[in-house]
Design a protein around this motif. Structure first.
Motif, PDB file in Angstrom:
ATOM      1  N   GLU A 183      13.777  17.744   1.408  1.00  0.00           N
ATOM      2  CA  GLU A 183      13.480  18.861   2.556  1.00  0.00           C
ATOM      3  C   GLU A 183      12.354  20.750   2.417  1.00  0.00           C
ATOM      4  O   GLU A 183      11.223  20.999   2.727  1.00  0.00           O
ATOM      5  N   ASP A 184      13.422  20.906   1.032  1.00  0.00           N
ATOM      6  CA  ASP A 184      12.821  21.644   0.569  1.00  0.00           C
ATOM      7  C   ASP A 184      11.460  21.800  -0.105  1.00  0.00           C
ATOM      8  O   ASP A 184      10.744  21.078  -1.056  1.00  0.00           O
ATOM      9  N   ASN A 187       9.934  23.887  -1.454  1.00  0.00           N
ATOM     10  CA  ASN A 187      10.206  24.522  -3.180  1.00  0.00           C
ATOM     11  C   ASN A 187      10.015  23.541  -4.376  1.00  0.00           C
ATOM     12  O   ASN A 187       9.563  23.542  -5.203  1.00  0.00           O
ATOM     13  N   GLU A 188      11.358  22.727  -3.861  1.00  0.00           N
ATOM     14  CA  GLU A 188      11.922  21.907  -5.029  1.00  0.00           C
ATOM     15  C   GLU A 188      10.550  20.302  -4.866  1.00  0.00           C
ATOM     16  O   GLU A 188      10.789  20.288  -6.009  1.00  0.00           O
ATOM     17  N   ARG A 189      10.223  20.491  -3.721  1.00  0.00           N
ATOM     18  CA  ARG A 189       8.785  19.560  -3.953  1.00  0.00           C
ATOM     19  C   ARG A 189       8.123  19.250  -4.539  1.00  0.00           C
ATOM     20  O   ARG A 189       7.334  18.643  -5.944  1.00  0.00           O
ATOM     21  N   GLU A 190       7.764  20.770  -3.784  1.00  0.00           N
ATOM     22  CA  GLU A 190       5.906  21.290  -6.159  1.00  0.00           C
ATOM     23  C   GLU A 190       6.973  21.580  -7.238  1.00  0.00           C
ATOM     24  O   GLU A 190       6.158  21.263  -8.114  1.00  0.00           O
ATOM     25  N   PHE A 191       8.406  21.895  -7.589  1.00  0.00           N
ATOM     26  CA  PHE A 191       8.753  21.920  -8.786  1.00  0.00           C
ATOM     27  C   PHE A 191       8.798  20.385  -9.372  1.00  0.00           C
ATOM     28  O   PHE A 191       8.585  20.496 -10.891  1.00  0.00           O
ATOM     29  N   GLN A 192       9.170  19.506  -8.347  1.00  0.00           N
ATOM     30  CA  GLN A 192       9.056  18.456  -8.916  1.00  0.00           C
ATOM     31  C   GLN A 192       8.247  17.971  -9.315  1.00  0.00           C
ATOM     32  O   GLN A 192       8.146  17.178 -10.682  1.00  0.00           O
ATOM     33  N   ALA A 193       6.414  17.967  -8.236  1.00  0.00           N
ATOM     34  CA  ALA A 193       5.316  17.617  -8.939  1.00  0.00           C
ATOM     35  C   ALA A 193       5.539  18.189 -10.168  1.00  0.00           C
ATOM     36  O   ALA A 193       4.249  17.236 -10.625  1.00  0.00           O
TER      37      ALA A 193
END
Length: 168
Positions: free
Chosen positions: A99-100, A102-108
């Motif tokens: 959902e988040d 920032n989390e998606r981008e950090f993971q990517a």
């Protein structure tokens, strides 16, 4: 298939202005496919910048928008950027929605450095690794100082720091 063969195929696609077909070819060649992927679309090109976006609502099929000049850039960079977007396709799938943002981008960005989900993707240049690391740090910071998300990703942040510190 070796990297030189892949480049030959890409050049043939490029000569025939088949940017979307070339991008699909890379998905297949590097094991990037996912059932939540709706396809590629074309977006406006920005000179000297390779910018792709993943579009679609969370939990819905995702379209990756690519510029018509995508294949004017270095292949390792292109592959890393496509892998970044294909991770977003996975992250937005109904069964594993992250959902988040920032989390998606950090993971990517972490994926662009370590290729845990897409092991066939080659490393980008040291120059680009530094950029990917800085972007990962930016999204980590946006998670909120001392937040649960920062705690969740502290180990990966340390891995990025170690990597960036040994780059020339």
């Amino acid at each position: 298939m070796d990297f030189e063969q892949i480049k030959l195929h890409l050049n043939a696609y490029k000569e025939n202005d088949q940017v979307i077909d070339a991008a699909k070819y890379l998905l297949y060649s590097f094991g990037l496919e996912h059932e939540n992927f709706a396809g590629f679309g074309l977006r406006e090109a920005i000179p000297n910048l390779v910018l792709l976006t993943t579009e679609g609502e969370l939990g819905e099929p995702q379209t990756v928008m690519i510029p018509p000049n995508l294949f004017d850039f270095e292949l390792n960079l292109i592959l890393n950027v496509i892998a970044h977007e294909m991770l977003h396709v996975r992250q937005k799938a109904p069964e594993q929605t992250v959902e988040d943002k920032n989390e998606r981008e950090f993971q990517a960005y972490y994926e662009m450095l370590f290729h845990k989900n897409f092991p066939k993707i080659p490393d980008a240049s040291d120059f680009h690794k530094k950029i990917f690391g800085e972007k990962a740090f930016e999204y980590y910071k946006r998670m909120g100082e001392g937040s649960e998300l920062q705690k969740k990703y502290a180990t990966q942040k340390a891995e990025i720091e170690q990597l960036i510190n040994v780059l020339p």
